[in-house]
Write a protein that holds these residues in place. Structure first.
Motif, PDB file in Angstrom:
ATOM      1  N   ASP A  39      -6.486  13.649  -1.136  1.00  0.00           N
ATOM      2  CA  ASP A  39      -5.380  13.090  -1.914  1.00  0.00           C
ATOM      3  C   ASP A  39      -4.115  13.858  -1.561  1.00  0.00           C
ATOM      4  O   ASP A  39      -3.973  15.038  -1.916  1.00  0.00           O
ATOM      5  N   LYS A  40      -3.215  13.221  -0.875  1.00  0.00           N
ATOM      6  CA  LYS A  40      -1.995  13.872  -0.386  1.00  0.00           C
ATOM      7  C   LYS A  40      -1.115  14.378  -1.526  1.00  0.00           C
ATOM      8  O   LYS A  40      -0.476  15.431  -1.413  1.00  0.00           O
ATOM      9  N   GLU A  41      -1.063  13.644  -2.622  1.00  0.00           N
ATOM     10  CA  GLU A  41      -0.180  14.013  -3.733  1.00  0.00           C
ATOM     11  C   GLU A  41      -0.693  15.221  -4.504  1.00  0.00           C
ATOM     12  O   GLU A  41       0.076  16.100  -4.883  1.00  0.00           O
ATOM     13  N   THR A  42      -1.988  15.272  -4.752  1.00  0.00           N
ATOM     14  CA  THR A  42      -2.550  16.372  -5.532  1.00  0.00           C
ATOM     15  C   THR A  42      -3.027  17.535  -4.672  1.00  0.00           C
ATOM     16  O   THR A  42      -3.196  18.651  -5.167  1.00  0.00           O
ATOM     17  N   GLY A  43      -3.295  17.279  -3.400  1.00  0.00           N
ATOM     18  CA  GLY A  43      -3.827  18.311  -2.526  1.00  0.00           C
ATOM     19  C   GLY A  43      -5.315  18.557  -2.712  1.00  0.00           C
ATOM     20  O   GLY A  43      -5.847  19.561  -2.248  1.00  0.00           O
ATOM     21  N   ILE A  44      -5.999  17.634  -3.360  1.00  0.00           N
ATOM     22  CA  ILE A  44      -7.429  17.796  -3.652  1.00  0.00           C
ATOM     23  C   ILE A  44      -8.256  17.168  -2.530  1.00  0.00           C
ATOM     24  O   ILE A  44      -8.063  16.004  -2.174  1.00  0.00           O
ATOM     25  N   ILE A  45      -9.169  17.945  -1.985  1.00  0.00           N
ATOM     26  CA  ILE A  45     -10.134  17.466  -0.998  1.00  0.00           C
ATOM     27  C   ILE A  45     -11.472  17.259  -1.684  1.00  0.00           C
ATOM     28  O   ILE A  45     -11.938  18.126  -2.436  1.00  0.00           O
ATOM     29  N   THR A  46     -12.085  16.112  -1.458  1.00  0.00           N
ATOM     30  CA  THR A  46     -13.399  15.811  -2.022  1.00  0.00           C
ATOM     31  C   THR A  46     -14.310  15.276  -0.916  1.00  0.00           C
ATOM     32  O   THR A  46     -13.863  14.983   0.192  1.00  0.00           O
ATOM     33  N   THR A  47     -15.582  15.134  -1.239  1.00  0.00           N
ATOM     34  CA  THR A  47     -16.572  14.788  -0.216  1.00  0.00           C
ATOM     35  C   THR A  47     -17.400  13.555  -0.593  1.00  0.00           C
ATOM     36  O   THR A  47     -18.524  13.394  -0.137  1.00  0.00           O
ATOM     37  N   THR A  48     -16.820  12.680  -1.394  1.00  0.00           N
ATOM     38  CA  THR A  48     -17.560  11.503  -1.858  1.00  0.00           C
ATOM     39  C   THR A  48     -18.053  10.651  -0.695  1.00  0.00           C
ATOM     40  O   THR A  48     -19.222  10.238  -0.652  1.00  0.00           O
ATOM     41  N   SER A  49     -17.175  10.378   0.263  1.00  0.00           N
ATOM     42  CA  SER A  49     -17.560   9.529   1.399  1.00  0.00           C
ATOM     43  C   SER A  49     -18.634  10.192   2.244  1.00  0.00           C
ATOM     44  O   SER A  49     -19.622   9.556   2.643  1.00  0.00           O
ATOM     45  N   ALA A  50     -18.457  11.480   2.528  1.00  0.00           N
ATOM     46  CA  ALA A  50     -19.440  12.199   3.333  1.00  0.00           C
ATOM     47  C   ALA A  50     -20.773  12.329   2.605  1.00  0.00           C
ATOM     48  O   ALA A  50     -21.840  12.240   3.224  1.00  0.00           O
ATOM     49  N   ASP A  51     -20.720  12.524   1.300  1.00  0.00           N
ATOM     50  CA  ASP A  51     -21.963  12.645   0.532  1.00  0.00           C
ATOM     51  C   ASP A  51     -22.739  11.332   0.512  1.00  0.00           C
ATOM     52  O   ASP A  51     -23.979  11.340   0.444  1.00  0.00           O
ATOM     53  N   GLU A  52     -22.036  10.220   0.583  1.00  0.00           N
ATOM     54  CA  GLU A  52     -22.733   8.938   0.685  1.00  0.00           C
ATOM     55  C   GLU A  52     -23.535   8.873   1.982  1.00  0.00           C
ATOM     56  O   GLU A  52     -24.673   8.383   2.005  1.00  0.00           O
ATOM     57  N   LEU A  53     -22.957   9.395   3.061  1.00  0.00           N
ATOM     58  CA  LEU A  53     -23.693   9.450   4.325  1.00  0.00           C
ATOM     59  C   LEU A  53     -24.905  10.367   4.199  1.00  0.00           C
ATOM     60  O   LEU A  53     -26.001  10.037   4.682  1.00  0.00           O
ATOM     61  N   LEU A  54     -24.725  11.509   3.545  1.00  0.00           N
ATOM     62  CA  LEU A  54     -25.846  12.435   3.365  1.00  0.00           C
ATOM     63  C   LEU A  54     -26.969  11.805   2.554  1.00  0.00           C
ATOM     64  O   LEU A  54     -28.157  12.028   2.831  1.00  0.00           O
ATOM     65  N   ASP A  55     -26.621  11.009   1.557  1.00  0.00           N
ATOM     66  CA  ASP A  55     -27.640  10.339   0.746  1.00  0.00           C
ATOM     67  C   ASP A  55     -28.438   9.345   1.590  1.00  0.00           C
ATOM     68  O   ASP A  55     -29.672   9.237   1.459  1.00  0.00           O
ATOM     69  N   ILE A  56     -27.757   8.597   2.439  1.00  0.00           N
ATOM     70  CA  ILE A  56     -28.441   7.645   3.324  1.00  0.00           C
ATOM     71  C   ILE A  56     -29.376   8.393   4.273  1.00  0.00           C
ATOM     72  O   ILE A  56     -30.533   7.992   4.488  1.00  0.00           O
ATOM     73  N   ILE A  57     -28.875   9.482   4.839  1.00  0.00           N
ATOM     74  CA  ILE A  57     -29.668  10.276   5.777  1.00  0.00           C
ATOM     75  C   ILE A  57     -30.915  10.829   5.087  1.00  0.00           C
ATOM     76  O   ILE A  57     -32.024  10.765   5.621  1.00  0.00           O
ATOM     77  N   ALA A  58     -30.742  11.355   3.873  1.00  0.00           N
ATOM     78  CA  ALA A  58     -31.875  11.918   3.140  1.00  0.00           C
ATOM     79  C   ALA A  58     -32.897  10.849   2.773  1.00  0.00           C
ATOM     80  O   ALA A  58     -34.111  11.082   2.847  1.00  0.00           O
TER      81      ALA A  58
END
Length: 293
Positions: A38-57
């Motif tokens: 999020d450019k405005e808040t400067g917050i980095i999150t991993t929701t998209s990447a975690d979805e990939l990890l869930d599929i892989i698992a």
């Protein structure tokens, strides 16, 4: 040998992320993963990447490669976060890979050589389990751009878009409308049944079809469909006409919203800058998202 392709669309940046697997041996690769920012808040999150990890698992896959088609200018890559998380789950540490042309891009950012685990030369081969993959250089959008040919599927990144979206901008440093035209012709020379999986989709409002993922975004079309219907590079399109149109179009485009942030991360192979960067606000970083040394 059985091949599976899972397509995951990240709607904020319009990015297609892919998991390509040899299901017989449960080995897989990830292509172009997204780190949420999020450019405005400067917050980095991993929701998209975690979805990939869930599929892989859920499939019990071992990931051998995390593959980038190029140094993206519109999103941050989740490659190093995924590498760190996967290294905790599996015996094999996946390699973060990109094309050798990344050195040209890095030169504009301060010579960050060695940021990737492996850089592929044009025409090189590697394996994902028992699947053979081949690298093809597809410059134009960026000079480092490559695609991955796996079976009868080509992961094209931003070298070609779906027919009603058509083509990507060429006004980044080292970009070239002439090169992009040549890259599109290289792709259209493959057999007509081959599938071209794009790096993005920005569905036009009047698009009639929906993808098998249940959304309006479509991950692939065939070479035959592209040759017939791509509104910028279909069969019969002349080089001069394409270059003129693309150059004029690019001149009126604004910079991608995350250009500065994306480039500072992506040329470092997915690592955050070690020190503050003007215009790159960072207030919250999840564990396992690394910084450059």
């Amino acid at each position: 040998m059985t091949q599976s392709i899972k397509s995951v669309h990240e709607p904020f940046t319009g990015t297609w992320q892919y998991i390509v697997a040899d299901t017989r041996y449960a080995h897989a690769a990830i292509i172009d993963p997204v780190l949420d920012y999020d450019k405005e808040t400067g917050i980095i999150t991993t929701t998209s990447a975690d979805e990939l990890l869930d599929i892989i698992a859920s499939h019990g896959y071992t990931i051998s490669h995390i593959l980038e088609t190029h140094a993206h200018a519109d999103h941050l890559t989740a490659s190093r976060y995924l590498q760190a998380k996967l290294a905790q789950r599996q015996q094999q540490r996946p390699l973060v890979c990109i094309g050798q042309g990344i050195q040209q891009v890095q030169n504009t950012m301060g010579q960050l050589y060695g940021a990737f685990d492996h850089t592929f030369p044009d025409g090189s081969d590697f394996h994902i389990g028992d699947l053979q993959a081949r690298v093809i250089h597809l410059p134009g959008h960026t000079p480092d751009h490559i695609g991955y040919v796996i079976g009868e599927n080509i992961f094209t990144g931003d070298s070609i878009f779906n027919p009603d979206v058509s083509s990507a901008r060429c006004d980044f440093p080292g970009g070239s409308a002439t090169d992009l035209y040549a890259s599109s012709q290289k792709l259209l020379a493959f057999p007509e049944n081959y599938r071209l999986y794009t790096g993005h989709d920005y569905p036009p409002k009047d698009r009639a079809c929906k993808s098998t993922e249940g959304s309006e975004a479509v991950p692939y079309t065939t070479v035959g469909e592209q040759k017939l219907g791509n509104k910028h590079v279909k069969v019969g399109t002349k080089l001069g006409d394409f270059v003129k149109w693309r150059t004029e179009r690019d001149a009126g485009l604004s910079d991608p919203k995350l250009l500065r942030q994306a480039m500072h991360v992506n040329v470092r192979g997915g690592r955050l800058p070690a020190s503050p960067v003007e215009g790159f606000k960072i207030t919250s970083v999840p564990e396992c998202v690394p910084s450059a040394a």
